[in-house]
Scaffold this motif. Sequence first.
Motif, short mmCIF file in Angstrom:
data_model
loop_
_atom_site.label_atom_id
_atom_site.label_comp_id
_atom_site.label_asym_id
_atom_site.label_seq_id
_atom_site.Cartn_x
_atom_site.Cartn_y
_atom_site.Cartn_z
N LEU A 248 27.25 42.22 34.37
CA LEU A 248 27.21 43.18 35.47
C LEU A 248 27.95 44.47 35.14
CD1 LEU A 248 27.78 40.74 38.48
CD2 LEU A 248 25.63 41.79 37.75
N GLY A 249 28.61 44.52 33.98
CA GLY A 249 29.28 45.74 33.57
C GLY A 249 30.73 45.84 33.99
N LEU A 250 31.33 44.74 34.48
CA LEU A 250 32.72 44.78 34.92
C LEU A 250 33.60 43.83 34.11
CD1 LEU A 250 32.34 44.91 38.81
CD2 LEU A 250 33.16 46.72 37.31
N GLY A 251 33.10 43.35 32.97
CA GLY A 251 33.87 42.41 32.17
C GLY A 251 34.58 43.07 31.02
N VAL A 252 34.35 42.53 29.83
CA VAL A 252 35.04 43.04 28.64
C VAL A 252 34.40 44.35 28.20
CG1 VAL A 252 35.69 40.73 27.91
CG2 VAL A 252 33.53 41.71 27.10
#
Length: 309
Positions: A248-252
């Motif tokens: 989703l684009g909010l991790g690493v």
Amino acid sequence: MSAHASSASRSEQDEKLPITETPVRRMVREFMASPLAVSGLVVLSVLSLLAIFGPFIVPQNPYDLMQLDIMDSQLEPGAQSVAGMTYWLGTDDQGRDMLSGIIYGLRTSLGVGVISALVAALIGTSIGIYAAYAGGRTENLIMRVIDLQLSFPTILVALMILAFMGRGVMNVILALIIVEWSTYARTARGVALVERRKEYIEAAESLVIPRWRVLFKHLLPNCLPPLIVIATVQVGRSITLEATLSFLGLGVPITEPSLGLLISNGYQYMLSGKYWISLYPGIMLLVIIVAINLVGDQLRDVVNPRRQA
């Protein structure tokens, strides 16, 4: 009766006596009796070694710009680069070797999953056991906090935390610890309530032993079996959550890839026929989760007190 006959008779009686099996040996024997669980353990061992030593044996550091060539972008599996290097799993849109990227991503995903699960287990178990031992208002307050957190979807809480803190490996680990500790706390509290009423705890309290010693030396070891099972399964859940957050684009960040980020990178190319960019990281993620679940399911059966009875 001669001495020889007497000794022979005693040896025959000794052979008929049942050999007492320790609980640890029994659990190991029952675990090894499942081919699926053993296969899962072997796969996890191989993947763990690959994650530890993989960066030393991969043909390319996929995130070193000096080793990349844009002319190698989106090459099919088995294709060769301009320099003659064979990409067995193909390359992505940046010309990075997918095999090397998957091994680097495996390293990140396993690290995030194991660290977050262990720290969450340490925090949650300590809080849960303390709540059961303390009782009264302290226990009620801790349980209301746990109930409040468990009432919210895990992925929603993690998304809110990362939206506030931003991307990063340490931020993902911290978010996973925050959303997972309550699971351990509730289980530890339930097991500790049963152990709390047993005679060995009452004997320890009658000797005026310090509370911390009663908790961690006497109560904690007898609460560990179910918590070990939860921790095993929770590693797989942490890896899945991290992959979801990265997708989703909010991790690493892109500089520290995970399997979820690799899947996300290739998702937009699926319809154009560049299936390998997302497929192979997805297969690796599936293998990890299945192997962890096989081990966790067998551990759950082995430590089940109803089976032992």
